[in-house]
Enzyme design. Structure first.
Site, short mmCIF file in Angstrom:
data_model
loop_
_atom_site.label_atom_id
_atom_site.label_comp_id
_atom_site.label_asym_id
_atom_site.label_seq_id
_atom_site.Cartn_x
_atom_site.Cartn_y
_atom_site.Cartn_z
N ILE A 99 -14.00 62.51 48.61
CA ILE A 99 -14.45 63.57 47.70
C ILE A 99 -13.18 64.16 47.10
O ILE A 99 -12.26 64.54 47.82
CB ILE A 99 -15.29 64.63 48.43
CG1 ILE A 99 -15.77 65.72 47.46
CG2 ILE A 99 -14.57 65.24 49.61
CD1 ILE A 99 -16.77 66.71 48.09
N SER A 100 -13.10 64.19 45.79
CA SER A 100 -11.90 64.67 45.12
C SER A 100 -11.65 66.14 45.45
O SER A 100 -12.58 66.90 45.75
CB SER A 100 -12.02 64.52 43.60
OG SER A 100 -12.06 63.16 43.23
#
Length: 217
Positions: free
Chosen positions: A66-67
């Site tokens: 997840i960025s």
């Protein structure tokens, strides 16, 4: 999938995150509002939930991450989302970026090559109230049957800009895509005509690689 609670504490942590992103240069009011609304802790493994509102990336399985919130906010800001616009997201991943775009009013179509992640987000996003069209497929091919799109966002590092995606962008539309091999340059492409495109660079970044084909569970 069990959806955990979104407490007052979580909401307070999100507001602190919004303030941190403002200090880092995120100014678009609807981006900041969406970051303040979307419960990021529900998109990651519970073992990381205590750190969910730190500006960091976390693993989500299937070799993906997840960025970090700044990256999500930056891509969303560069995309210049207007409510009701038809947007293609390449790489659903955890679903967090998708949720932010939907919270900004996008009519979102999202494609994911990892079956494990596709199945997870196809269940999670509607339960959280984020409505979009999701597809399991090859991001390099985009969604030609649904095109054209006002905007396209790519959430993995592409070694080059796929021509198939360029053809699915409306004239006047924008694509935001990290381009490069080991490290990428955050790139925004504006389609000026049927054959003309304008590129802008917005600094170095690091994403998991964008892969061809689809991955079965």
């Amino acid at each position: 999938m069990i959806v955990r609670e979104d407490s007052f504490r979580h909401k307070g942590l999100r507001q602190r995150l919004v303030q941190e992103l403002q200090k880092k240069g995120i100014t678009h009011p609807r981006v900041l509002e969406a970051i303040g609304r979307v419960p990021r802790h529900l998109f990651i493994d519970p073992s990381f939930s205590g750190f969910a509102y730190q500006d960091k990336a976390f693993p989500i399985g299937a070799g993906q991450t997840i960025s970090q919130p700044y990256t999500v906010a930056l891509q969303s800001q560069l995309l210049e989302v207007q409510p009701g616009e038809k947007i293609l997201e390449v790489g659903t991943g955890s679903g967090y970026q998708a949720a932010v775009l939907v919270a900004m009013g996008a009519k979102l179509f999202s494609i994911e090559r990892q079956k494990e992640l596709y199945d997870r987000t196809a269940s999670l996003l509607p339960k959280l109230g984020f409505l979009l069209r999701q597809y399991w497929g090859d991001g390099y091919q985009g969604l030609p049957d649904v095109a054209p799109f006002d905007k396209i966002i790519v959430t993995a590092g592409a070694p080059y800009v796929p021509k198939e995606l360029l053809t699915q962008l409306k004239v006047g539309g924008l694509m935001v895509i990290p381009v490069g091999e080991n490290r990428q340059v955050m790139t925004r492409i504006r389609r000026l005509s049927d054959i003309d495109f304008e590129k802008e660079a917005f600094g170095d970044c690091a994403f998991v690689p964008m892969l061809n084909g689809i991955e079965k569970k």
